[in-house]
Design a protein around this motif. Structure first.
Motif, PDB file in Angstrom:
ATOM      1  N   LEU A  48       0.853  -1.183   0.000  1.00  0.00           N
ATOM      2  CA  LEU A  48       0.000   0.000   0.000  1.00  0.00           C
ATOM      3  C   LEU A  48       0.885   1.229   0.000  1.00  0.00           C
ATOM      4  CD1 LEU A  48      -2.730   1.514   0.390  1.00  0.00           C
ATOM      5  CD2 LEU A  48      -2.392   1.231   2.857  1.00  0.00           C
ATOM      6  N   SER A  49       0.638   2.132  -0.940  1.00  0.00           N
ATOM      7  CA  SER A  49       1.341   3.415  -0.980  1.00  0.00           C
ATOM      8  C   SER A  49       0.328   4.540  -0.841  1.00  0.00           C
ATOM      9  CB  SER A  49       2.118   3.582  -2.292  1.00  0.00           C
ATOM     10  OG  SER A  49       3.229   2.709  -2.337  1.00  0.00           O
ATOM     11  N   ARG A  50       0.594   5.427   0.093  1.00  0.00           N
ATOM     12  CA  ARG A  50      -0.282   6.569   0.348  1.00  0.00           C
ATOM     13  C   ARG A  50       0.490   7.839   0.004  1.00  0.00           C
ATOM     14  NH1 ARG A  50      -3.918   5.754   5.586  1.00  0.00           N
ATOM     15  NH2 ARG A  50      -5.432   6.434   4.041  1.00  0.00           N
ATOM     16  N   HIS A  51      -0.128   8.697  -0.803  1.00  0.00           N
ATOM     17  CA  HIS A  51       0.529   9.902  -1.299  1.00  0.00           C
ATOM     18  C   HIS A  51      -0.210  11.136  -0.772  1.00  0.00           C
ATOM     19  CE1 HIS A  51       1.132   6.616  -4.151  1.00  0.00           C
ATOM     20  NE2 HIS A  51       2.215   7.197  -4.585  1.00  0.00           N
ATOM     21  N   ALA A  52       0.553  12.154  -0.430  1.00  0.00           N
ATOM     22  CA  ALA A  52      -0.036  13.436  -0.022  1.00  0.00           C
ATOM     23  C   ALA A  52       0.831  14.588  -0.515  1.00  0.00           C
ATOM     24  CB  ALA A  52      -0.174  13.504   1.493  1.00  0.00           C
ATOM     25  N   TRP A  53       0.165  15.655  -0.928  1.00  0.00           N
ATOM     26  CA  TRP A  53       0.850  16.849  -1.440  1.00  0.00           C
ATOM     27  C   TRP A  53       0.142  18.064  -0.852  1.00  0.00           C
ATOM     28  CZ3 TRP A  53       2.779  16.996  -7.156  1.00  0.00           C
ATOM     29  CH2 TRP A  53       3.553  18.137  -7.369  1.00  0.00           C
ATOM     30  N   ILE A  54       0.894  18.852  -0.094  1.00  0.00           N
ATOM     31  CA  ILE A  54       0.339  20.059   0.505  1.00  0.00           C
ATOM     32  C   ILE A  54       1.183  21.247   0.067  1.00  0.00           C
ATOM     33  CG2 ILE A  54      -0.205  21.287   2.647  1.00  0.00           C
ATOM     34  CD1 ILE A  54      -0.548  18.593   4.012  1.00  0.00           C
ATOM     35  N   GLU A  55       0.544  22.173  -0.607  1.00  0.00           N
ATOM     36  CA  GLU A  55       1.250  23.370  -1.070  1.00  0.00           C
ATOM     37  C   GLU A  55       1.827  24.118   0.120  1.00  0.00           C
ATOM     38  OE1 GLU A  55       0.191  27.583  -3.352  1.00  0.00           O
ATOM     39  OE2 GLU A  55      -1.238  25.911  -3.425  1.00  0.00           O
ATOM     40  N   GLY A  56       3.112  24.406   0.050  1.00  0.00           N
ATOM     41  CA  GLY A  56       3.773  25.122   1.133  1.00  0.00           C
ATOM     42  C   GLY A  56       4.370  24.224   2.195  1.00  0.00           C
ATOM     43  N   LEU A  57       4.084  22.925   2.141  1.00  0.00           N
ATOM     44  CA  LEU A  57       4.622  21.997   3.131  1.00  0.00           C
ATOM     45  C   LEU A  57       5.494  20.926   2.485  1.00  0.00           C
ATOM     46  CD1 LEU A  57       4.615  21.356   6.176  1.00  0.00           C
ATOM     47  CD2 LEU A  57       2.757  19.727   5.723  1.00  0.00           C
ATOM     48  N   GLY A  58       4.983  20.280   1.457  1.00  0.00           N
ATOM     49  CA  GLY A  58       5.786  19.266   0.795  1.00  0.00           C
ATOM     50  C   GLY A  58       4.965  18.112   0.267  1.00  0.00           C
ATOM     51  N   ILE A  59       5.673  17.046  -0.056  1.00  0.00           N
ATOM     52  CA  ILE A  59       5.083  15.829  -0.621  1.00  0.00           C
ATOM     53  C   ILE A  59       5.553  14.659   0.223  1.00  0.00           C
ATOM     54  CG2 ILE A  59       4.903  14.361  -2.671  1.00  0.00           C
ATOM     55  CD1 ILE A  59       5.887  16.870  -4.281  1.00  0.00           C
ATOM     56  N   ALA A  60       4.656  13.691   0.443  1.00  0.00           N
ATOM     57  CA  ALA A  60       5.024  12.478   1.169  1.00  0.00           C
ATOM     58  C   ALA A  60       4.466  11.265   0.451  1.00  0.00           C
ATOM     59  CB  ALA A  60       4.505  12.516   2.602  1.00  0.00           C
ATOM     60  N   VAL A  61       5.248  10.199   0.444  1.00  0.00           N
ATOM     61  CA  VAL A  61       4.789   8.892  -0.016  1.00  0.00           C
ATOM     62  C   VAL A  61       5.125   7.902   1.094  1.00  0.00           C
ATOM     63  CG1 VAL A  61       4.959   7.069  -1.738  1.00  0.00           C
ATOM     64  CG2 VAL A  61       5.192   9.472  -2.438  1.00  0.00           C
ATOM     65  N   LYS A  62       4.096   7.317   1.679  1.00  0.00           N
ATOM     66  CA  LYS A  62       4.310   6.297   2.709  1.00  0.00           C
ATOM     67  C   LYS A  62       3.936   4.939   2.133  1.00  0.00           C
ATOM     68  CE  LYS A  62       1.780   5.459   6.533  1.00  0.00           C
ATOM     69  NZ  LYS A  62       1.242   5.557   7.916  1.00  0.00           N
ATOM     70  N   THR A  63       4.897   4.041   2.101  1.00  0.00           N
ATOM     71  CA  THR A  63       4.684   2.724   1.512  1.00  0.00           C
ATOM     72  C   THR A  63       4.835   1.657   2.585  1.00  0.00           C
ATOM     73  OG1 THR A  63       5.520   3.458  -0.626  1.00  0.00           O
ATOM     74  CG2 THR A  63       5.461   1.086  -0.239  1.00  0.00           C
ATOM     75  N   ALA A  64       3.864   0.750   2.626  1.00  0.00           N
ATOM     76  CA  ALA A  64       3.898  -0.364   3.569  1.00  0.00           C
ATOM     77  C   ALA A  64       3.754  -1.675   2.821  1.00  0.00           C
ATOM     78  CB  ALA A  64       2.774  -0.233   4.591  1.00  0.00           C
ATOM     79  N   THR A  65       4.578  -2.643   3.174  1.00  0.00           N
ATOM     80  CA  THR A  65       4.427  -4.000   2.655  1.00  0.00           C
ATOM     81  C   THR A  65       3.857  -4.882   3.765  1.00  0.00           C
ATOM     82  OG1 THR A  65       6.706  -4.577   3.261  1.00  0.00           O
ATOM     83  CG2 THR A  65       6.318  -3.751   1.026  1.00  0.00           C
ATOM     84  N   ILE A  66       2.895  -5.718   3.401  1.00  0.00           N
ATOM     85  CA  ILE A  66       2.265  -6.623   4.363  1.00  0.00           C
ATOM     86  C   ILE A  66       2.454  -8.043   3.855  1.00  0.00           C
ATOM     87  CG2 ILE A  66       0.155  -7.245   5.590  1.00  0.00           C
ATOM     88  CD1 ILE A  66       0.233  -3.898   3.840  1.00  0.00           C
ATOM     89  N   PHE A  67       3.346  -8.779   4.514  1.00  0.00           N
ATOM     90  CA  PHE A  67       3.648 -10.160   4.154  1.00  0.00           C
ATOM     91  C   PHE A  67       3.266 -11.048   5.340  1.00  0.00           C
ATOM     92  CE2 PHE A  67       5.527  -8.208   0.656  1.00  0.00           C
ATOM     93  CZ  PHE A  67       6.169  -9.099  -0.200  1.00  0.00           C
ATOM     94  N   PRO A  68       2.030 -11.572   5.373  1.00  0.00           N
ATOM     95  CA  PRO A  68       1.528 -12.289   6.555  1.00  0.00           C
ATOM     96  C   PRO A  68       2.361 -13.498   6.967  1.00  0.00           C
ATOM     97  CG  PRO A  68      -0.255 -11.779   5.035  1.00  0.00           C
ATOM     98  CD  PRO A  68       1.019 -11.458   4.323  1.00  0.00           C
ATOM     99  N   GLU A  69       3.051 -14.121   6.010  1.00  0.00           N
ATOM    100  CA  GLU A  69       3.806 -15.332   6.328  1.00  0.00           C
ATOM    101  C   GLU A  69       5.270 -15.042   6.655  1.00  0.00           C
ATOM    102  OE1 GLU A  69       3.151 -18.001   3.086  1.00  0.00           O
ATOM    103  OE2 GLU A  69       1.044 -18.357   3.618  1.00  0.00           O
ATOM    104  N   ASN A  70       5.614 -13.783   6.765  1.00  0.00           N
ATOM    105  CA  ASN A  70       6.982 -13.411   7.126  1.00  0.00           C
ATOM    106  C   ASN A  70       7.137 -13.529   8.641  1.00  0.00           C
ATOM    107  OD1 ASN A  70       9.526 -12.379   7.439  1.00  0.00           O
ATOM    108  ND2 ASN A  70       9.021 -10.315   6.734  1.00  0.00           N
ATOM    109  N   THR A  71       7.418 -14.709   9.112  1.00  0.00           N
ATOM    110  CA  THR A  71       7.527 -14.950  10.552  1.00  0.00           C
ATOM    111  C   THR A  71       8.930 -14.686  11.080  1.00  0.00           C
ATOM    112  OG1 THR A  71       7.931 -17.293  10.099  1.00  0.00           O
ATOM    113  CG2 THR A  71       5.653 -16.629  10.539  1.00  0.00           C
ATOM    114  N   THR A  72       9.888 -14.553  10.189  1.00  0.00           N
ATOM    115  CA  THR A  72      11.268 -14.283  10.612  1.00  0.00           C
ATOM    116  C   THR A  72      11.433 -12.823  11.019  1.00  0.00           C
ATOM    117  OG1 THR A  72      12.083 -15.962   9.086  1.00  0.00           O
ATOM    118  CG2 THR A  72      13.698 -14.407   9.953  1.00  0.00           C
TER     119      THR A  72
END
Length: 304
Positions: A48-72
């Motif tokens: 999931l990637s979430r994007h935000a752009w606010i004039e005068g503040l900046g740009i952000a992209v927050k990316t999350a990976t969800i791997f349910p079987e990653n037990t390590t």
């Protein structure tokens, strides 16, 4: 080019909840954010990637990976990337879990700073995971004399949280929700419930309800009676009304109208207030990407 990488360990103890909500307040005085989400999956794994752009503040992209079987390693991993509003150049990489902790609890704390009674000192936290832990920290900053009651479906998890935090905070183990809700001044819930777990008859005048858990279109934590008894506020209409079941379902069923949602953080402050000590206020935390951007900029500024 070398980018600063801000980890949880680097920054968590340097941050301050009251400073954060001041930054969030300032961020909402800027032009309204543009936000966009992108979701992809392969088999059981998701990104999931979430994007935000606010004039005068900046740009952000927050990316999350969800791997349910990653037990390590951790099943959920990610980063927030900040970009300059002047020239689009990358400014920093920030740990996903750090941003999420402070964004989620800070969002609710800003709502409570406007809507909860100032004499609130009995706070019920429903849940015992990471969100519950951060909510105790955040609410204690705004209400330093607060006594917290922790309720959780699995009592052992609630006991574990209380044991870990009891040196710094006044925490007690709660019983059934229907018995604990009437005693509280503030009720904060951060569960994965898909069906309502709160009955509207349990609440009493003067309370503040903080709903954090539901984030998908099929999820709800409170029933219709709760909404009908409350004055309803959100962090952003754009990221809640059409996206989260807490409001989307009762709106579709005609239980409430959009006009029942009194204000979001982009509205004038005079609308985002408690009008009496007797009313029940309800805040829905939607946690949009614009809040990730505001929180990320606060973290970067604090740690620079």
């Amino acid at each position: 080019m070398s980018l600063p990488f801000i980890t949880f360990t680097d920054a968590d103890l340097k941050l301050n909840w009251l400073d954060l909500i001041s930054s969030l307040e300032s961020g909402h005085k800027l032009p309204k954010a543009k936000v966009h989400d992108v979701f992809m999956n392969q088999d059981k794994n998701n990104i999931l990637s979430r994007h935000a752009w606010i004039e005068g503040l900046g740009i952000a992209v927050k990316t999350a990976t969800i791997f349910p079987e990653n037990t390590t390693h951790s099943q959920i991993n990610g980063l927030l990337t900040l970009y300059s509003h002047n020239n689009g150049m990358p400014e920093a990489l920030i740990d996903f879990k750090l941003v999420t902790k402070w964004k989620t609890a800070g969002d609710s704390l800003l709502g409570a700073s406007k809507l909860a009674r100032t004499d609130s000192n009995k706070i019920l936290i429903n849940g015992a995971g990471n969100v519950a832990r951060s909510m105790v920290e955040a609410y204690a900053a705004l209400f330093p004399n607060a006594v917290f009651t922790i309720c959780n479906r699995t009592e052992d998890k609630a006991k574990k949280l209380i044991k870990e935090m009891s040196r710094s905070y006044n925490l007690n183990l709660g019983g059934e929700l229907k018995h604990e809700v009437p005693k509280a001044d503030i009720i904060a819930s951060g569960t994965m419930a898909e069906e309502p777990i709160f009955d509207g008859t349990w609440f009493r005048p003067g309370q503040h309800i903080d709903l954090i858990g539901a984030y998908k279109a099929n999820m709800r934590e409170v029933d219709d009676k709760t909404l009908l008894r409350s004055r309803i506020f959100v962090d952003s209409r754009d990221t809640t009304i059409e996206h989260i079941g807490e409001l989307k379902i009762p709106l579709a069923n005609g239980i409430i109208q959009e006009s029942n949602i009194i204000a979001d953080f982009y509205d004038e402050n005079k609308n985002y207030v408690r009008k009496s000590n007797e009313e029940i206020t309800l805040f829905k935390n939607g946690g949009g990407a614009h809040l990730d951007l505001m929180t990320g900029k606060y973290i970067l500024d604090t740690c620079s």
